[in-house]
Motif scaffolding. Structure first.
Motif, PDB file in Angstrom:
ATOM      1  N   GLN A 113     -46.118  23.495  53.858  1.00 52.00           N
ATOM      2  CA  GLN A 113     -47.186  22.899  53.059  1.00 52.00           C
ATOM      3  C   GLN A 113     -48.537  23.577  53.276  1.00 52.00           C
ATOM      4  O   GLN A 113     -49.517  23.203  52.631  1.00 52.00           O
ATOM      5  N   GLN A 119     -54.287  23.091  52.114  1.00 56.15           N
ATOM      6  CA  GLN A 119     -52.983  22.444  51.955  1.00 56.15           C
ATOM      7  C   GLN A 119     -51.991  23.296  51.176  1.00 56.15           C
ATOM      8  O   GLN A 119     -51.037  22.785  50.615  1.00 56.15           O
ATOM      9  N   ASN A 141     -41.774  14.681  52.767  1.00 61.79           N
ATOM     10  CA  ASN A 141     -42.550  13.735  53.562  1.00 61.79           C
ATOM     11  C   ASN A 141     -42.452  14.155  55.017  1.00 61.79           C
ATOM     12  O   ASN A 141     -41.344  14.370  55.528  1.00 61.79           O
ATOM     13  N   ARG A 155     -47.907  12.979  55.564  1.00 62.41           N
ATOM     14  CA  ARG A 155     -48.189  13.649  54.300  1.00 62.41           C
ATOM     15  C   ARG A 155     -47.000  13.505  53.353  1.00 62.41           C
ATOM     16  O   ARG A 155     -45.876  13.877  53.697  1.00 62.41           O
ATOM     17  N   GLU A 156     -47.260  12.973  52.159  1.00 65.82           N
ATOM     18  CA  GLU A 156     -46.236  12.815  51.134  1.00 65.82           C
ATOM     19  C   GLU A 156     -46.597  13.708  49.948  1.00 65.82           C
ATOM     20  O   GLU A 156     -47.687  13.584  49.382  1.00 65.82           O
ATOM     21  N   LEU A 157     -45.675  14.581  49.569  1.00 63.45           N
ATOM     22  CA  LEU A 157     -45.922  15.531  48.490  1.00 63.45           C
ATOM     23  C   LEU A 157     -44.893  15.325  47.386  1.00 63.45           C
ATOM     24  O   LEU A 157     -43.697  15.224  47.665  1.00 63.45           O
ATOM     25  N   ASP A 194     -43.903  16.938  43.469  1.00 65.68           N
ATOM     26  CA  ASP A 194     -44.181  18.044  42.555  1.00 65.68           C
ATOM     27  C   ASP A 194     -43.258  17.936  41.340  1.00 65.68           C
ATOM     28  O   ASP A 194     -42.030  17.922  41.480  1.00 65.68           O
ATOM     29  N   THR A 210     -48.814  18.043  40.657  1.00 62.14           N
ATOM     30  CA  THR A 210     -48.599  18.101  42.097  1.00 62.14           C
ATOM     31  C   THR A 210     -49.521  17.084  42.756  1.00 62.14           C
ATOM     32  O   THR A 210     -50.732  17.122  42.563  1.00 62.14           O
ATOM     33  N   GLN A 243     -50.447  14.865  46.416  1.00 63.24           N
ATOM     34  CA  GLN A 243     -50.289  14.770  47.868  1.00 63.24           C
ATOM     35  C   GLN A 243     -51.084  13.574  48.385  1.00 63.24           C
ATOM     36  O   GLN A 243     -52.262  13.413  48.065  1.00 63.24           O
ATOM     37  N   GLU A 274     -55.806  10.860  48.741  1.00 66.84           N
ATOM     38  CA  GLU A 274     -54.780  11.188  47.758  1.00 66.84           C
ATOM     39  C   GLU A 274     -55.380  12.101  46.702  1.00 66.84           C
ATOM     40  O   GLU A 274     -56.494  11.858  46.215  1.00 66.84           O
TER      41      GLU A 274
END
Length: 831
Positions: A181, A212, A350, A385-387, A389, A416, A418, A438
């Motif tokens: 990330q 990031q 995550n 961290r939750e991403l 996409d 995208t 995060q 966020e």
């Protein structure tokens, strides 16, 4: 007092479009029309091996020729010479061989021979390797600034991320470190996110959250990546000074075995440095179901999980583990000159990690450990961290009977997002995103274009023209617990002042005409116009929404033309020369226009008066392709490219006391400004040698660049720019065992010391320190059996960093080392 906690949701139009794109493939029919090459071309293909002759023929006619290995095995040709049509020349080459041909695309020819294995109807036990001869030979599209990474290279690389996949391309570097990330891409000395344009099946991917990373696409989805270095094409505009990375995803046609109408594919992989496991699979099919319409579809799922990364020397980087899941649904249909394709790709990860994903080892003070205990001390330095996409695309193409109508429409929506939280940390300040933040960056993109082929004034023209629209939106929010009781900070709920919310709408038009001046010379002039409207969103915190501090979030527009020209000269059948020039533009982005500070600071204001950046850029180069150089049947390909970029009005943060003196009263100076010009220039060279049993590659790149003054002192002496990659060489030597479908060999990355940095000049405060050179060696083995029990299976193995070297790439900012000795193994099979 009212506490505003507004958050923006995706526009309803965007949501409806995403659903529409996901379902379009099964509701509309399409096909690809093909065209005959009737015009005459000056050709010269000597007698000899038919395979070698076809290589030369493809290079001179810009055709792609497809055939099974058994078709031309041991066959010779008498050659051809003269001003001939494609059909006449190809018939002459194949005369007396019993081989026939048919057009299977506008620029594709398929060869077949009675008694030989057929590509379309081959016996599963005797099928030999399908050979594809492209007009561009070994390197990309035949342009000096284009590099291509194909399916075989992608499989062999076994990369965990897109930056890792691209970093061995001359002129391309990876920034960040071992945390996926936190990785980014730098091309030819341009390292800002807006300097590298990222396209996935034509959809733009724009994520610029501070520290990031930039791109989170799963490499397993891809069949091809093209890197167009520089900004010389009017097909793309507004940015991308470093270049454009175009990624194409797999489809059913890439996966199906000969004569199959449906199939399945599975792959498992492992790498030792971080104990990473990969599982991926796909189901796909293509059939007309007895109707005039041909349908195809593909479903793919991938899961990747790893522990902490072990770097050279044995140290493990804490909280560099990851877990990612991604999937893709893709479908299309063809009918009577119409073709439609649609896809949806989604990925999610995550994990715990440093607040800034671009960083090295975590360090915990003994005081914190004594006070909180080890795990709590660690958690106070981390963020959960939750991403997420998402990319959805829809494309329609029509190729009619008229050469004047070859139309294409494309629509895409990508997003995208995060979310990062720091539970229990009551000291998390706003400068690191607060206790919770966020950010979601989304793009709605539309394109409509047409290509017309005609003859005018005795010259052949291929006129490509179109319009484009891109709607970019940034939604950002944060909870600043440190200031939760202060009205001036909206009780802690606001967007970080350095990551403002806003929209940027871009409307564009372009035209380019490829003119065949002679059989050997083509000239392509082009012109593009971009109109960019940016609008910020007022900050909920009054501290950063104060007109007295020059805080103004109202709309601003930028516009400009981009002229360009490209020249290609086929000097001989084996030598091709190029030159490309453009005067490209880049409008300031949302962060640069609307970032601000409080009125109590020296440079507090938004920057609505910024001018567009300009890049006066040129590429020149040459391709060389020779056959039978040292041995009968061998090939030697080479490419040399030189480039020069002159960037004027670059947009830069106003930093350094020297830059603030005499600028005005406190609270009356914008935070970003246009600074004096800088240049970058360099050279890239690539060589590829191939025989039946040996292959070798060599790539080299070198660059330099200087700006007027220093970034923190414009009145100082000239300094190097800050993002120059050191001189780098990539080498490989491999051996093939054709009877066993086996290849193996050695490769190395050799990097020189880097002392071209403003660190020892006036710009020391905001510069990277000099970097040490290093050499990293890899051993590899690839097995792709074509028959027997293991047919349709691929095994790839590599031992990277054989000597367990501890090294830090220059663009990693000296904060992170790279993986140590790393065994990579992948096994896949088509069913």
């Amino acid at each position: 007092m009212t506490c505003s906690t507004h958050r923006y949701s995706a526009r309803p139009l965007h949501r409806l479009l995403a659903v529409f794109l996901a379902s379009s493939a099964i509701t509309i029919a399409a096909t690809v029309a093909h065209a005959q090459h009737a015009g005459g071309t000056q050709l010269n293909v000597p007698a000899g091996s038919l395979t070698t002759a076809l290589n030369r023929f493809a290079a001179q006619t810009k055709l792609q020729i497809v055939f099974d290995a058994s078709v031309t095995a041991g066959v010779s040709t008498a050659g051809i010479s003269g001003h001939l049509s494609t059909d006449t020349a190809l018939s002459g080459l194949l005369a007396g061989t019993g081989i026939t041909y048919r057009y299977s695309g506008a620029s594709m020819v398929t060869l077949s021979k009675p008694g030989a294995a057929s590509i379309a109807e081959a016996d599963g036990e005797t099928t030999l390797e399908t050979i594809v001869i492209r007009s561009d030979r070994h390197y990309g599209e035949g342009k000096p600034n284009v590099s291509e990474i194909g399916k075989e290279t992608i499989e062999r690389a076994q990369a965990s991320s897109i930056p890792e996949l691209l970093k061995k391309t001359p002129g391309v570097s990876m920034g960040g470190g071992v945390r996926i990330q936190g990785q980014s891409i730098s091309i030819r000395g341009f390292s800002r996110q807006s300097d590298t344009r990222i396209l996935l099946d034509g959809a733009p991917k724009n994520f610029e959250k501070y520290d990031q990373g930039t791109i989170f696409v799963e490499p397993e989805l891809l069949k091809r990546v093209e890197i167009e270095k520089g900004a010389t094409s009017v097909r793309y505009g507004n940015g991308g000074f470093g270049g454009t990375v175009k990624m194409e995803t797999k489809d059913a046609a890439d996966m199906l075995k000969p004569s199959q109408s449906w199939g399945a594919w599975g792959k498992t992989a492992y790498q030792s440095a971080n104990q990473e496991f990969l599982e991926t699979g796909a189901l796909y099919g293509r059939s007309d179901f007895g109707t005039p319409i041909t349908y195809d579809g593909l479903l793919s799922l991938t899961w990747r999980k790893s522990d902490d990364m072990r770097i050279g020397g044995g140290e493990h980087y804490l909280y560099s583990d990851s877990e990612l899941a991604s999937g893709m649904v893709k479908g299309g249909a063809e009918f009577d000159g119409h073709e439609i394709n649609a896809s949806v790709m989604y990925g999610e990860s995550n994990n715990w990690g440093p607040v800034a994903a671009i960083r090295g080892q975590l360090d915990f003070t003994q005081t914190d450990i004594d006070r909180y205990g080890y795990y709590e001390a660690a958690r106070r330095r981390l963020a959960w961290r939750e991403l997420k996409d998402l990319t959805s695309t829809f494309e329609y193409q029509y190729t009619g009977d008229s050469d004047l109508v070859n139309s294409r429409f494309m629509a895409s929506y990508s997003s995208t997002g995060q979310r990062a939280t720091r539970p229990g940390n009551t000291t998390a300040s706003a400068s690191v995103g607060g206790i919770e933040n966020e950010a979601t960056y989304s793009d709605l993109h539309l394109e409509l274009e047409n290509t017309s082929n005609f003859t005018l004034g005795g010259l052949g023209h291929k006129l490509n023209y179109g319009v484009q629209y891109n709607g970019h939106k940034r939604e950002v929010t944060m909870f600043d617990i440190v200031n939760a009781a202060k009205p001036d900070y909206n009780f802690g709920y606001y967007a970080p002042w350095f990551m403002p919310e806003g929209t940027q709408d871009t409307a564009s038009a372009f035209i380019r005409d490829t003119i065949e001046v002679t059989d050997a010379l083509t000239v392509t002039p082009g012109l593009r116009f971009d109109w960019v409207r940016s609008e910020g969103v007022e900050n909920d915190a009054p501290r950063y929404n104060n007109p007295a501090g020059l805080h103004d979030y109202s709309a601003v527009t930028h516009q400009g033309f981009t002229p360009a020209i490209s020249v290609v000269w086929q000097a001989t059948p084996d030598i091709r020369l190029f030159a490309d020039w453009a005067y490209a533009m880049r409008a300031p982005n949302i962060d640069e226009i609307y970032s601000t500070q409080s009125a109590a600071t020296s440079a507090s204001g938004t920057s609505r008066d910024l001018d567009i950046e300009r890049n006066n850029t040129i590429n020149i180069g040459a391709d060389f392709n020779f056959d039978d150089v040292f041995l009968s049947g061998d090939t030697l390909s080479a490419r040399v490219a030189l480039y020069n970029n002159r960037v004027t009005n670059p947009v830069t943060r106003r930093i350094g006391t020297a830059n603030l003196s005499g600028m005005g009263a406190i609270g009356q100076v914008p935070w970003y400004w246009n600074t004096p010009s800088y240049y970058t220039r360099g050279i890239e060279m690539q060589f590829h040698y191939d025989t039946e049993k040996v292959f070798a590659d060599l790539g080299m790149s070198w660059m330099t660049g200087t700006r007027n003054g220093a970034i923190n002192n414009l009145r100082g002496s000239d300094t190097f720019i800050n993002d120059l990659a050191p001189a780098t060489m990539q080498a490989a030597l491999g051996f093939k065992v054709p009877d066993r479908d086996l290849s193996f060999g050695w490769s190395a990355t050799l990097v020189a010391d880097q002392d071209q940095t403003p660190y020892n000049q006036d710009g020391r405060t905001y510069a990277r320190p000099p970097g040490k050179g290093y050499a990293v060696h890899t051993l590899f083995l690839d097995w792709t059996p074509k028959d027997g029990f293991m047919k349709d299976t691929e095994l790839h193995m590599a031992l990277e960093n054989v000597f367990d070297k501890e090294y830090e790439p220059y663009l990693s900012d000296g904060i992170t080392a790279m993986p140590g000795r790393n065994l990579k193994v992948s096994l896949s099979r088509r069913f």
